[in-house]
Write a protein that holds these residues in place. Structure first.
Motif, short mmCIF file in Angstrom:
data_model
loop_
_atom_site.label_atom_id
_atom_site.label_comp_id
_atom_site.label_asym_id
_atom_site.label_seq_id
_atom_site.Cartn_x
_atom_site.Cartn_y
_atom_site.Cartn_z
N PRO A 179 -2.88 -11.79 -4.26
CA PRO A 179 -3.09 -10.35 -4.08
C PRO A 179 -4.58 -10.00 -3.97
O PRO A 179 -5.42 -10.60 -4.63
N THR B 86 -6.45 -3.77 -3.14
CA THR B 86 -5.30 -3.10 -2.54
C THR B 86 -3.97 -3.51 -3.15
O THR B 86 -2.96 -2.81 -2.98
N ARG C 244 -2.25 -5.90 -2.10
CA ARG C 244 -1.50 -6.59 -1.07
C ARG C 244 -1.90 -8.06 -1.00
O ARG C 244 -3.06 -8.40 -1.15
N GLU C 245 -0.90 -8.92 -0.75
CA GLU C 245 -1.20 -10.34 -0.63
C GLU C 245 -1.92 -10.64 0.68
O GLU C 245 -1.64 -10.02 1.71
N ARG C 246 -2.84 -11.58 0.59
CA ARG C 246 -3.57 -12.02 1.77
C ARG C 246 -4.04 -13.46 1.53
O ARG C 246 -3.93 -13.97 0.42
#
Length: 267
Positions: free
Chosen positions: A138, A142, A144-146
């Motif tokens: 994550p 944010t 969110r995974e990336r």
């Protein structure tokens, strides 16, 4: 000739105290997972100390208490928090910390824990490499995974002389060329230590290769990673002049992302 002492030696990648789901476990659950581990000397990799991500626990001290250890040392390789965002600095030269030593701040590295009195401690810096490891995690900004490129950190080896046996704990680079270079340096250092010797740790090299390069005998042959369904042996116990004293084993614990290895050996 008097019987030589039999010691049970082990290795465990603690993964900063994470459980099977990948989340940090509270101190009491880590201690419970380790309490049944029958081992006299344990090499522990990926230990957190005073890290917010793992509850600011002193994990080397926690492992020592869970095993009823007589002595332990931790060798930090990083000050700060290793992870996707570069917020850490290498510890150079390595500094040993033991019972009664207050951690100076967030640290990350390895430890060696002994239920038996330790006659001598020593440490060797193994250096690092320039490789980066792709990891999906994550984004702290944010959620969110990336994909992240994780830089390699410096590595060390930590040795303890226990009842006539030298146990060397280490954690080598995730990049095979760097790990091979570090293993060769480790081999030269081990040759200067009083024998017999057992090298214990997550060597990030597969199968019989580490024992062959070290000129030793593997005490356990078993896949260790990933812990739940292991496909490859990255963790090793290698005897150099030490005599196996029975069957070794690989164990699935409720902490760590590798299986733990243990084996009895005569010094």
């Amino acid at each position: 000739m008097a019987d030589r002492t039999v010691l049970r030696v082990g290795t465990l990648n603690l993964a900063s105290g994470r459980g099977p789901a990948g989340t940090a476990l509270p101190a009491e659950r880590i201690a419970a997972a380790l309490a049944a581990l029958d081992v006299d000397v344990l090499a522990v990799q990926e230990t957190d100390t005073a890290q917010p991500r793992s509850g600011c626990t002193d994990q080397p001290a926690l492992v020592a208490a869970a095993l009823g250890a007589a002595d332990w040392r931790a060798a930090a390789t990083v000050t700060g928090t290793p992870g996707p965002v570069r917020s850490w600095e290498p510890v150079d030269p390595p500094v040993l910390r033991g019972p009664g030593d207050a951690p100076p701040g967030p640290l990350y590295g390895l430890a060696l824990v002994s239920r038996r009195p330790v006659a001598e401690w020593s440490v060797l810096a193994l250096g690092g490499g320039r490789a980066r490891l792709p990891v999906r995690a994550p984004d702290p900004r944010t959620g969110r995974e990336r994909w992240w490129w994780i830089p390699d950190e410096p590595r060390v080896a930590l040795a303890a002389r226990v009842d006539g046996l030298t146990v060397v704990g280490t954690h080598l680079s995730f990049a095979p060329p760097t790990a091979l270079r570090q293993l060769r340096r480790l081999r030269r250092w081990v040759a200067t230590l009083p024998g017999p010797v057992v090298v214990a740790g997550d060597l990030n090299l597969p199968g019989a290769l580490p024992a062959r390069l070290l000129g030793g005998v593997p005490l356990v042959r078993a896949a260790t990673f990933p812990a739940a369904a292991p496909r490859v042996q990255l963790d090793h116990l290698v005897a150099i002049g030490a005599e196996p004293a029975g069957e070794g084993s690989a164990s699935l614990l409720a902490v760590g992302d590798h299986r733990a290895l243990t084996a009895p050996v005569r010094g």
